[in-house]
Design an enzyme around this catalytic site. Sequence first.
Site, PDB file in Angstrom:
ATOM      1  N   ASP A  45       4.797 -32.943  24.043  1.00 22.10           N
ATOM      2  CA  ASP A  45       4.913 -32.358  25.381  1.00 22.10           C
ATOM      3  C   ASP A  45       3.860 -31.303  25.705  1.00 22.10           C
ATOM      4  O   ASP A  45       4.094 -30.431  26.518  1.00 22.10           O
ATOM      5  CB  ASP A  45       6.315 -31.784  25.590  1.00 22.10           C
ATOM      6  CG  ASP A  45       6.578 -30.534  24.770  1.00 22.10           C
ATOM      7  OD1 ASP A  45       5.849 -30.301  23.787  1.00 22.10           O
ATOM      8  OD2 ASP A  45       7.516 -29.795  25.112  1.00 22.10           O
ATOM      9  N   GLU A  50      -4.115 -23.180  26.549  1.00 24.45           N
ATOM     10  CA  GLU A  50      -4.594 -21.852  26.915  1.00 24.45           C
ATOM     11  C   GLU A  50      -5.850 -21.565  26.108  1.00 24.45           C
ATOM     12  O   GLU A  50      -5.987 -22.014  24.971  1.00 24.45           O
ATOM     13  CB  GLU A  50      -3.531 -20.789  26.599  1.00 24.45           C
ATOM     14  CG  GLU A  50      -2.195 -21.007  27.279  1.00 24.45           C
ATOM     15  CD  GLU A  50      -2.252 -20.868  28.782  1.00 24.45           C
ATOM     16  OE1 GLU A  50      -3.116 -20.111  29.282  1.00 24.45           O
ATOM     17  OE2 GLU A  50      -1.445 -21.516  29.457  1.00 24.45           O
ATOM     18  N   ASP A  65       3.295 -23.647  22.947  1.00 25.69           N
ATOM     19  CA  ASP A  65       4.182 -24.727  23.382  1.00 25.69           C
ATOM     20  C   ASP A  65       4.271 -25.850  22.359  1.00 25.69           C
ATOM     21  O   ASP A  65       3.888 -26.984  22.615  1.00 25.69           O
ATOM     22  CB  ASP A  65       3.735 -25.284  24.744  1.00 25.69           C
ATOM     23  CG  ASP A  65       4.663 -26.390  25.239  1.00 25.69           C
ATOM     24  OD1 ASP A  65       5.860 -26.349  24.910  1.00 25.69           O
ATOM     25  OD2 ASP A  65       4.189 -27.297  25.930  1.00 25.69           O
TER      26      ASP A  65
END
Length: 176
Positions: A45, A50, A65
């Site tokens: 996912d 970043e 994440d």
Amino acid sequence: DGKEEWEVNPLYCDTVREIYPYSHGPRLLNIVDMAIFDFLTGNMDRHHYEMFTKFGDDGFLLHLDNARGFGRHSHDEPSILAPLSQCCIIKRTTLLRLQLLAEPEYRLSDVMRESLLQDPLAPILTEPHLLALDRRLQLVLKAVRKCIDTHGEAKVVANDTTQPEAAASDRVKLTT
């Protein structure tokens, strides 16, 4: 339907390669590294990344994440490897490490198992998750082999190590 451009456009890398900052520097290679990491861990996912760019555009990726990492040990999602399989480029250092972790004496699952034993919450990963690492590593290496067979090693394997130029007096002299 929630799919990323990499998943639906097999020529997406051709577009990405033309866009700054992917067109030069390590950014695209770092994206490929992240895709390999996500594939190995089963992180399905990651929809963005970043960058830490305090010191310029050639900053480094932050792997945030990872919530779905190590989720389903029985499912390998090949679309995660799209940056590798479409761009057919990988850092030499990454490839060498992956090849080493595929060797019986340094098997990725064994290295992870041993490393995680030190964690106070051990066991962190189940045996099927550890074995999935080895299976997925073989799939990554297979994708790299396919790229090399198609495009040649010189185009696929990026030399990301730079050796400082030795002074003329320090160079090895070869005699014949």
